[in-house]
Design a protein around this motif. Structure first.
Motif, PDB file in Angstrom:
ATOM      1  N   MET A   1       0.845  -1.064  -0.219  1.00  0.00           N
ATOM      2  CA  MET A   1      -0.021   0.116  -0.086  1.00  0.00           C
ATOM      3  C   MET A   1       0.840   1.122   0.153  1.00  0.00           C
ATOM      4  O   MET A   1       0.656   2.119  -0.626  1.00  0.00           O
ATOM      5  CB  MET A   1      -1.064  -0.065   1.156  1.00  0.00           C
ATOM      6  CG  MET A   1      -2.404   1.118   1.230  1.00  0.00           C
ATOM      7  SD  MET A   1      -2.771   1.259   3.230  1.00  0.00           S
ATOM      8  CE  MET A   1      -3.873  -0.159   2.734  1.00  0.00           C
ATOM      9  N   VAL A   2       1.857   1.067   0.481  1.00  0.00           N
ATOM     10  CA  VAL A   2       3.020   2.310   1.331  1.00  0.00           C
ATOM     11  C   VAL A   2       3.807   2.580  -0.500  1.00  0.00           C
ATOM     12  O   VAL A   2       3.726   3.891  -0.674  1.00  0.00           O
ATOM     13  CB  VAL A   2       4.065   2.217   1.691  1.00  0.00           C
ATOM     14  CG1 VAL A   2       4.786   2.767   1.615  1.00  0.00           C
ATOM     15  CG2 VAL A   2       3.377   2.236   3.547  1.00  0.00           C
ATOM     16  N   ARG A   3       4.131   1.123  -1.120  1.00  0.00           N
ATOM     17  CA  ARG A   3       4.157   1.619  -2.736  1.00  0.00           C
ATOM     18  C   ARG A   3       3.702   2.589  -3.266  1.00  0.00           C
ATOM     19  O   ARG A   3       4.142   3.322  -4.192  1.00  0.00           O
ATOM     20  CB  ARG A   3       5.059   0.033  -3.028  1.00  0.00           C
ATOM     21  CG  ARG A   3       6.245  -0.352  -1.882  1.00  0.00           C
ATOM     22  CD  ARG A   3       6.840  -2.049  -3.040  1.00  0.00           C
ATOM     23  NE  ARG A   3       7.301  -2.140  -1.792  1.00  0.00           N
ATOM     24  CZ  ARG A   3       7.738  -3.317  -1.339  1.00  0.00           C
ATOM     25  NH1 ARG A   3       6.603  -3.165  -1.738  1.00  0.00           N
ATOM     26  NH2 ARG A   3       8.599  -4.130  -0.478  1.00  0.00           N
ATOM     27  N   VAL A   4       2.376   1.594  -3.660  1.00  0.00           N
ATOM     28  CA  VAL A   4       1.571   2.393  -4.063  1.00  0.00           C
ATOM     29  C   VAL A   4       1.206   3.604  -4.071  1.00  0.00           C
ATOM     30  O   VAL A   4       1.174   4.725  -4.994  1.00  0.00           O
ATOM     31  CB  VAL A   4       0.381   1.740  -4.866  1.00  0.00           C
ATOM     32  CG1 VAL A   4      -0.698   2.188  -5.640  1.00  0.00           C
ATOM     33  CG2 VAL A   4       0.739   0.269  -4.831  1.00  0.00           C
TER      34      VAL A   4
ATOM     35  N   THR B   1      11.034   7.543  -0.929  1.00  0.00           N
ATOM     36  CA  THR B   1       9.862   6.897  -0.686  1.00  0.00           C
ATOM     37  C   THR B   1       9.457   6.474  -1.463  1.00  0.00           C
ATOM     38  O   THR B   1      10.633   5.853  -2.405  1.00  0.00           O
ATOM     39  CB  THR B   1       9.136   8.488  -1.912  1.00  0.00           C
ATOM     40  OG1 THR B   1       7.589   8.561  -1.322  1.00  0.00           O
ATOM     41  CG2 THR B   1       9.381   8.616  -3.369  1.00  0.00           C
ATOM     42  N   GLY B   2       8.107   5.102  -0.789  1.00  0.00           N
ATOM     43  CA  GLY B   2       7.580   3.941  -1.593  1.00  0.00           C
ATOM     44  C   GLY B   2       9.121   2.851  -1.263  1.00  0.00           C
ATOM     45  O   GLY B   2       8.462   2.136  -1.408  1.00  0.00           O
ATOM     46  N   GLU B   3       9.770   3.544   0.438  1.00  0.00           N
ATOM     47  CA  GLU B   3      10.341   2.833   1.373  1.00  0.00           C
ATOM     48  C   GLU B   3      10.232   1.654   2.070  1.00  0.00           C
ATOM     49  O   GLU B   3       8.309   2.369   2.545  1.00  0.00           O
ATOM     50  CB  GLU B   3      11.908   2.961   1.067  1.00  0.00           C
ATOM     51  CG  GLU B   3      12.971   3.646   0.306  1.00  0.00           C
ATOM     52  CD  GLU B   3      13.291   2.574  -0.779  1.00  0.00           C
ATOM     53  OE1 GLU B   3      13.488   1.533  -0.232  1.00  0.00           O
ATOM     54  OE2 GLU B   3      13.812   2.737  -2.019  1.00  0.00           O
ATOM     55  N   LEU B   4      10.276   0.123   2.378  1.00  0.00           N
ATOM     56  CA  LEU B   4      10.119  -0.690   3.702  1.00  0.00           C
ATOM     57  C   LEU B   4      11.958  -0.808   3.785  1.00  0.00           C
ATOM     58  O   LEU B   4      12.297  -1.719   3.260  1.00  0.00           O
ATOM     59  CB  LEU B   4       9.826  -1.757   3.117  1.00  0.00           C
ATOM     60  CG  LEU B   4       9.566  -2.658   4.171  1.00  0.00           C
ATOM     61  CD1 LEU B   4       8.160  -2.194   5.029  1.00  0.00           C
ATOM     62  CD2 LEU B   4       8.475  -4.193   3.135  1.00  0.00           C
TER      63      LEU B   4
END
Length: 263
Positions: free
Chosen positions: A165-168, A237-240
């Motif tokens: 969800m974070v990536r999208v 951004t978009g990182e885990l």
């Protein structure tokens, strides 16, 4: 670059554990910290800790499962301070049992906090940050988003879904100047892990999986959150971000340690 002076931050789940550590760390770096949780007594302890380091804060009772409560709280933060620079969502629960033994109510309990709660914060903060053209959102995933452990299927599923969800969402909001990231801790000494740490054998087994050989303190998760909230991370951004003492990437490193030592 790691300073947060003057940044308006909102931390939900601030009454204990990782959320409390992040809220206090933000205050130490100069941020204005709006704290929320369902635990009123815990919030009092957090605000006291923030005030002890000279920080500016306020506290609100907010149930992360309620989009109306989350939106209202974030709206009050903006009404008081004029903007929202950072939003952090930390609440999470786990019910450890095999999938075939899960009840519908238990499934709903875990997903409502871990996934719906984070969704509520991401959506609410995104609706504020996108029009203002800036902002950083941080949510807490887990190493369980990648590693397998029996009895963790629903918890792991929510944490993996949250990472995606974070990536999208990062892709959707990037052109608006908004960053979205997740932190994936390993074993951390929090209330959530008390049942594990109550058994010395179980606690030791977890520590053995970590390259550093120990559990993390909540403050050790707060540091990466400060980084992601700060101007040091303006291109992240978009990182885990795995903060796990080496658990995931070094999982098999010591499997044949004796053989390596004699080569």
């Amino acid at each position: 670059m790691l300073g947060l002076e003057g940044k308006i931050t909102a931390v939900i789940g601030a009454a204990s554990g990782i959320g409390q550590a992040i809220a206090v760390a933000f205050a130490k770096q100069g941020a204005v910290v709006a704290c929320s949780d369902v635990d009123g007594d815990g919030l009092k302890a957090t605000t006291a800790a923030i005030e002890a380091v000279g920080g500016q804060t306020d506290a609100s009772i907010v149930d992360v499962r309620s989009s109306a409560e989350v939106d209202s709280w974030l709206g009050r933060v903006v009404a008081e301070h004029g903007r929202l620079d950072v939003a952090v969502c930390t609440p999470g629960i786990n019910i450890r049992k095999p999938l075939i033994e899960y009840t519908d109510a238990e499934y709903d309990a875990v997903t409502d906090v871990n996934l719906r709660g984070s969704f509520n914060v991401l959506r609410g903060a995104g609706r504020i940050m996108a029009p203002q053209g800036s902002g950083s959102m941080i949510v807490i995933s887990s190493i369980s988003s990648r590693v397998v452990e029996p009895g963790q299927v629903i918890y792991a599923g929510t944490k993996a879904a949250l990472a995606q969800m974070v990536r999208v969402f990062a892709a959707e909001l990037g052109r608006a100047g908004v960053r979205v990231n997740a932190i994936a801790p390993g074993p951390v000494e929090t209330a959530l892990t008390e049942p594990i740490r109550a058994s010395s054998a179980w606690a030791g087994a977890y520590a053995e999986k970590v390259a550093l050989g120990r559990w993390a303190r909540p403050s050790e998760i707060a540091g990466p959150a400060v980084f992601l909230a700060s101007d040091a991370a303006t291109y992240v951004t978009g990182e885990l971000m795995f903060v796990d003492g080496g658990w995931v990437d070094l999982d098999a490193q010591f499997a044949d340690q004796d053989a390596v030592a004699t080569d």
